[in-house]
Design a protein around this motif. Sequence first.
Motif, short mmCIF file in Angstrom:
data_model
loop_
_atom_site.label_atom_id
_atom_site.label_comp_id
_atom_site.label_asym_id
_atom_site.label_seq_id
_atom_site.Cartn_x
_atom_site.Cartn_y
_atom_site.Cartn_z
N SER A 69 -35.73 -5.34 -3.78
CA SER A 69 -36.40 -4.48 -4.75
C SER A 69 -37.87 -4.28 -4.40
CB SER A 69 -36.30 -5.09 -6.16
OG SER A 69 -36.95 -6.35 -6.21
N PHE A 70 -38.43 -3.25 -4.99
CA PHE A 70 -39.84 -2.93 -4.83
C PHE A 70 -40.44 -2.75 -6.22
CE2 PHE A 70 -42.53 1.01 -5.00
CZ PHE A 70 -43.73 0.38 -4.73
N LYS A 71 -41.62 -3.32 -6.44
CA LYS A 71 -42.30 -3.16 -7.71
C LYS A 71 -43.74 -2.75 -7.47
CE LYS A 71 -43.89 -5.65 -11.83
NZ LYS A 71 -43.93 -6.95 -12.53
N MET A 72 -44.13 -1.64 -8.07
CA MET A 72 -45.53 -1.22 -8.02
C MET A 72 -46.19 -1.67 -9.33
SD MET A 72 -46.97 2.45 -6.82
CE MET A 72 -48.72 2.68 -6.49
N PHE A 73 -47.27 -2.39 -9.22
CA PHE A 73 -47.89 -2.98 -10.40
C PHE A 73 -48.66 -1.95 -11.23
CE2 PHE A 73 -47.72 -6.56 -7.32
CZ PHE A 73 -46.81 -7.34 -8.01
N ARG A 74 -48.69 -2.18 -12.52
CA ARG A 74 -49.41 -1.30 -13.44
C ARG A 74 -50.92 -1.38 -13.17
NH1 ARG A 74 -47.37 -0.02 -18.50
NH2 ARG A 74 -49.23 -0.86 -19.52
N ILE A 75 -51.59 -0.29 -13.42
CA ILE A 75 -53.04 -0.25 -13.19
C ILE A 75 -53.80 -0.85 -14.36
CG2 ILE A 75 -53.59 2.00 -14.23
CD1 ILE A 75 -55.19 2.51 -11.51
N TYR A 76 -53.12 -1.07 -15.47
CA TYR A 76 -53.77 -1.59 -16.67
C TYR A 76 -53.90 -3.11 -16.59
CZ TYR A 76 -52.20 3.02 -18.10
OH TYR A 76 -51.96 4.37 -18.13
N SER B 132 -35.57 -1.39 7.74
CA SER B 132 -35.04 -1.23 9.10
C SER B 132 -34.96 -2.56 9.84
CB SER B 132 -35.91 -0.23 9.88
OG SER B 132 -37.17 -0.80 10.21
N HIS B 133 -35.64 -3.60 9.31
CA HIS B 133 -35.61 -4.89 10.01
C HIS B 133 -35.53 -6.09 9.08
CE1 HIS B 133 -39.94 -5.47 9.08
NE2 HIS B 133 -40.06 -4.20 9.36
N ASP B 134 -35.39 -5.85 7.77
CA ASP B 134 -35.23 -6.95 6.83
C ASP B 134 -34.40 -6.45 5.64
OD1 ASP B 134 -35.39 -9.44 5.70
OD2 ASP B 134 -37.57 -9.48 5.52
N ALA B 135 -33.82 -7.38 4.90
CA ALA B 135 -33.04 -7.04 3.72
C ALA B 135 -33.96 -7.08 2.50
CB ALA B 135 -31.88 -8.01 3.55
N ILE B 136 -34.23 -5.93 1.91
CA ILE B 136 -35.14 -5.83 0.78
C ILE B 136 -34.33 -5.55 -0.48
CG2 ILE B 136 -37.13 -4.63 -0.19
CD1 ILE B 136 -37.69 -6.30 2.33
N VAL C 278 -39.39 -7.54 -2.52
CA VAL C 278 -38.66 -8.79 -2.63
C VAL C 278 -37.50 -8.80 -1.64
CG1 VAL C 278 -37.33 -10.28 -4.17
CG2 VAL C 278 -39.27 -8.97 -5.06
N ARG C 279 -37.39 -9.87 -0.87
CA ARG C 279 -36.29 -10.01 0.09
C ARG C 279 -34.99 -10.29 -0.66
NH1 ARG C 279 -37.27 -14.13 4.52
NH2 ARG C 279 -36.29 -12.65 5.93
N ALA C 280 -33.89 -9.79 -0.11
CA ALA C 280 -32.61 -9.87 -0.78
C ALA C 280 -31.89 -11.19 -0.52
CB ALA C 280 -31.72 -8.72 -0.33
N THR C 281 -31.08 -11.58 -1.47
CA THR C 281 -30.22 -12.77 -1.48
C THR C 281 -31.03 -14.06 -1.55
OG1 THR C 281 -29.97 -13.42 0.87
CG2 THR C 281 -28.73 -11.50 0.13
N ASN C 282 -30.37 -15.10 -2.04
CA ASN C 282 -31.06 -16.39 -2.18
C ASN C 282 -31.20 -17.12 -0.86
OD1 ASN C 282 -28.37 -17.01 -1.81
ND2 ASN C 282 -28.15 -18.27 -3.64
N LYS C 283 -30.72 -16.51 0.22
CA LYS C 283 -30.89 -17.11 1.56
C LYS C 283 -32.20 -16.67 2.21
CE LYS C 283 -25.94 -17.42 2.61
NZ LYS C 283 -24.87 -17.03 3.56
N LEU C 284 -32.79 -15.60 1.70
CA LEU C 284 -34.01 -15.05 2.30
C LEU C 284 -35.16 -15.26 1.34
CD1 LEU C 284 -32.60 -11.67 3.68
CD2 LEU C 284 -32.87 -13.84 4.89
N ARG C 285 -36.03 -16.18 1.68
CA ARG C 285 -37.14 -16.52 0.79
C ARG C 285 -38.42 -15.84 1.25
NH1 ARG C 285 -35.58 -21.06 -2.13
NH2 ARG C 285 -37.42 -20.61 -3.38
#
Length: 224
Positions: free
Chosen positions: A57-64, A51-55, A85-92
């Motif tokens: 992707s989302f990654k949930m880490f493995r529990i192992y 709603s306020h940033d360009a995202i 992770v923020r979208a595009t190479n302009k958003l770090r």
Amino acid sequence: MAVIDISTLSFLKQLKENNNRDWFAAHKDEFQQEQKKAKSFYNAVMEQLKSHDAIESFKMFRIYRDVRFSSDKTPYKPHFAGNFVRATNKLRGGYYLRIRPGESFLAGGFWEPNKEDLLRIRKEFEMDATEIRKIMNHPTFVKYFGKLEGESLKTAPRGFDKEHPDMDLIRMKQFIVTRAFTDDEVLAPNFLAEINNSYKAMRPYFDYMSEILTTDLNGVSIIE
């Protein structure tokens, strides 16, 4: 509004006390149920972020855990964690959230910048650290994060004047902001809102760092 269930923290506490494959196998169904609830919460965080940033992707880490090169041979992480992770190479920069009994926190920033990015950041601070200090000293930044964190060199990086007045920033190797939460805060109905408010408070920092990392020292864009 999405919440963290007390059963999730309870399961993670039990896992920490019984961190072995036999116990985990006997409680696999319970793990899958709690993982599903946690992932639903993380998805809610992502929707708030969008709603306020360009995202991107989302990654949930493995529990192992990867124990091959670790002295700690416990096979599982007694927490749920994920990053956005923020979208595009302009958003770090990126957002991180960990749910662990007694040790929950969110974070954002630059954990291991590559050598080119690290040099660019240091050169910016060498030239003028006024803007980053203004961001760091802003009441909202201080309220949510306290200070800019990360590992630092013990001395000046090669090619930099060790007497530079902003050497405390130039020596840094990581540039991270964090906010810790108690278990009561994690279980509170407004936890999702507090996460989202914290991520919003990162934006001036992210916007500034993004500008640095997408321009040269003259302020000219280096990306197409």
